[in-house]
Design a protein around this motif. Structure first.
Motif, short mmCIF file in Angstrom:
data_model
loop_
_atom_site.label_atom_id
_atom_site.label_comp_id
_atom_site.label_asym_id
_atom_site.label_seq_id
_atom_site.Cartn_x
_atom_site.Cartn_y
_atom_site.Cartn_z
N MET A 1 0.83 -1.20 0.00
CA MET A 1 0.00 0.00 0.00
C MET A 1 0.87 1.26 0.00
SD MET A 1 -1.56 2.68 1.91
CE MET A 1 -0.96 2.30 3.51
N VAL A 2 1.92 1.27 0.82
CA VAL A 2 2.81 2.42 0.87
C VAL A 2 3.58 2.54 -0.44
CG1 VAL A 2 4.81 3.42 2.06
CG2 VAL A 2 2.95 2.42 3.39
N GLN A 3 3.92 1.42 -1.08
CA GLN A 3 4.59 1.46 -2.38
C GLN A 3 3.70 2.16 -3.42
OE1 GLN A 3 7.86 0.28 -3.19
NE2 GLN A 3 7.39 1.56 -4.95
N ALA A 4 2.40 1.91 -3.36
CA ALA A 4 1.47 2.59 -4.26
C ALA A 4 1.44 4.09 -3.97
CB ALA A 4 0.07 1.99 -4.12
N GLU A 5 1.54 4.46 -2.71
CA GLU A 5 1.56 5.88 -2.35
C GLU A 5 2.87 6.54 -2.80
OE1 GLU A 5 -1.05 7.49 -1.37
OE2 GLU A 5 -2.21 5.65 -1.21
N VAL A 6 3.96 5.79 -2.78
CA VAL A 6 5.24 6.31 -3.29
C VAL A 6 5.11 6.62 -4.78
CG1 VAL A 6 7.63 5.66 -3.83
CG2 VAL A 6 6.71 5.26 -1.54
N GLN A 7 4.45 5.75 -5.51
CA GLN A 7 4.25 5.98 -6.94
C GLN A 7 3.36 7.20 -7.18
OE1 GLN A 7 6.05 4.49 -9.21
NE2 GLN A 7 6.98 3.28 -7.59
N SER A 8 2.35 7.38 -6.35
CA SER A 8 1.49 8.56 -6.46
C SER A 8 2.28 9.83 -6.18
CB SER A 8 0.32 8.47 -5.47
OG SER A 8 -0.52 7.40 -5.78
N TYR A 9 3.13 9.77 -5.17
CA TYR A 9 3.99 10.91 -4.83
C TYR A 9 4.91 11.23 -6.01
CZ TYR A 9 7.32 13.72 -2.09
OH TYR A 9 8.12 14.73 -1.62
N TYR A 10 5.46 10.20 -6.62
CA TYR A 10 6.36 10.40 -7.76
C TYR A 10 5.62 11.05 -8.93
CZ TYR A 10 9.68 9.46 -11.50
OH TYR A 10 10.55 9.61 -12.56
N MET A 11 4.40 10.64 -9.17
CA MET A 11 3.64 11.20 -10.28
C MET A 11 3.34 12.69 -10.07
SD MET A 11 1.10 7.97 -10.99
CE MET A 11 0.05 8.81 -12.13
N GLU A 12 3.16 13.11 -8.83
CA GLU A 12 2.87 14.51 -8.54
C GLU A 12 4.13 15.38 -8.45
OE1 GLU A 12 0.19 15.65 -5.46
OE2 GLU A 12 -1.17 14.00 -5.92
N HIS A 13 5.22 14.83 -7.91
CA HIS A 13 6.41 15.63 -7.62
C HIS A 13 7.60 15.34 -8.55
CE1 HIS A 13 4.10 15.65 -3.82
NE2 HIS A 13 4.51 16.90 -3.76
N ASN A 14 7.48 14.34 -9.40
CA ASN A 14 8.55 13.92 -10.31
C ASN A 14 9.84 13.55 -9.59
OD1 ASN A 14 7.05 14.18 -12.68
ND2 ASN A 14 7.47 16.38 -12.77
N GLU A 15 9.72 13.12 -8.37
CA GLU A 15 10.84 12.57 -7.60
C GLU A 15 10.27 11.68 -6.50
OE1 GLU A 15 13.00 15.78 -5.83
OE2 GLU A 15 11.38 16.31 -4.47
N TYR A 16 11.09 10.73 -6.08
CA TYR A 16 10.66 9.83 -5.02
C TYR A 16 10.83 10.48 -3.66
CZ TYR A 16 10.48 6.08 -8.46
OH TYR A 16 10.16 5.32 -9.54
N PRO A 17 9.99 10.15 -2.71
CA PRO A 17 10.17 10.68 -1.36
C PRO A 17 11.41 10.06 -0.72
CG PRO A 17 8.41 9.06 -1.37
CD PRO A 17 8.81 9.28 -2.79
N GLU A 18 12.05 10.82 0.15
CA GLU A 18 13.25 10.32 0.81
C GLU A 18 12.92 9.39 1.97
OE1 GLU A 18 16.04 13.33 1.86
OE2 GLU A 18 15.79 14.37 -0.06
N SER A 19 11.75 9.60 2.57
CA SER A 19 11.36 8.75 3.70
C SER A 19 9.84 8.74 3.82
CB SER A 19 11.97 9.29 5.00
OG SER A 19 11.39 10.54 5.32
N THR A 20 9.35 7.92 4.72
CA THR A 20 7.92 7.86 4.96
C THR A 20 7.42 9.16 5.59
OG1 THR A 20 8.30 6.73 7.07
CG2 THR A 20 7.81 5.35 5.15
N THR A 21 8.30 9.90 6.21
CA THR A 21 7.92 11.19 6.80
C THR A 21 7.46 12.15 5.71
OG1 THR A 21 9.58 10.83 8.52
CG2 THR A 21 8.69 13.05 8.33
N ASP A 22 8.13 12.11 4.55
CA ASP A 22 7.70 12.95 3.43
C ASP A 22 6.28 12.60 2.99
OD1 ASP A 22 10.20 14.11 3.48
OD2 ASP A 22 10.98 12.91 1.81
N LEU A 23 5.97 11.31 2.97
CA LEU A 23 4.62 10.88 2.60
C LEU A 23 3.60 11.33 3.63
CD1 LEU A 23 5.28 7.23 1.35
CD2 LEU A 23 4.80 9.25 -0.04
N GLU A 24 3.98 11.29 4.89
CA GLU A 24 3.06 11.71 5.95
C GLU A 24 2.82 13.22 5.87
OE1 GLU A 24 2.57 11.85 10.79
OE2 GLU A 24 4.44 11.10 9.93
N GLU A 25 3.86 13.99 5.63
CA GLU A 25 3.71 15.45 5.55
C GLU A 25 2.80 15.86 4.40
OE1 GLU A 25 7.72 16.86 5.25
OE2 GLU A 25 8.11 16.57 7.39
#
Length: 104
Positions: free
Chosen positions: A48-72
């Protein structure tokens, strides 16, 4: 003597013994599978978090550095950064995995 309806002490004792035996057999089986249940839940959370990482990448054109970035960014909540078995989720180059150590 009147014919009173009800259970005798012997009948009640037999029922209690049967229930006790069923509990003695069932409880160890449940606790034995507890770690497998936690591991399966952790795998599901990781996907599930891997899917959220992909969503983050699609919006920001870069991968998050940590789960904290996803939470923020409100992709995940604080309790979704750690599995129920205590393993923390880590992100390395866009790939979500669990830490090798357990933190109870």
């Amino acid at each position: 003597m009147k014919n009173e309806h009800g259970f005798t002490l012997i009948e009640m004792m037999i029922v209690l013994v049967v229930i006790s035996i069923l509990l003695i057999v069932t409880i160890p089986n449940i606790t034995k599978h507890n770690s497998k249940i936690n591991d399966t839940g952790c795998e599901a959370l990781t996907k599930m978090v891997q899917a959220e990482v992909q969503s983050y990448y699609m919006e920001h054109n870069e991968y998050p550095e940590s789960t904290t970035d996803l939470e923020e960014e409100s992709y995940i909540t604080a309790d979704q950064q750690k599995c129920t078995n205590g393993k923390e989720l880590i992100i390395t180059n866009g790939v979500v995995s669990t830490s090798g150590t357990e933190n109870p």
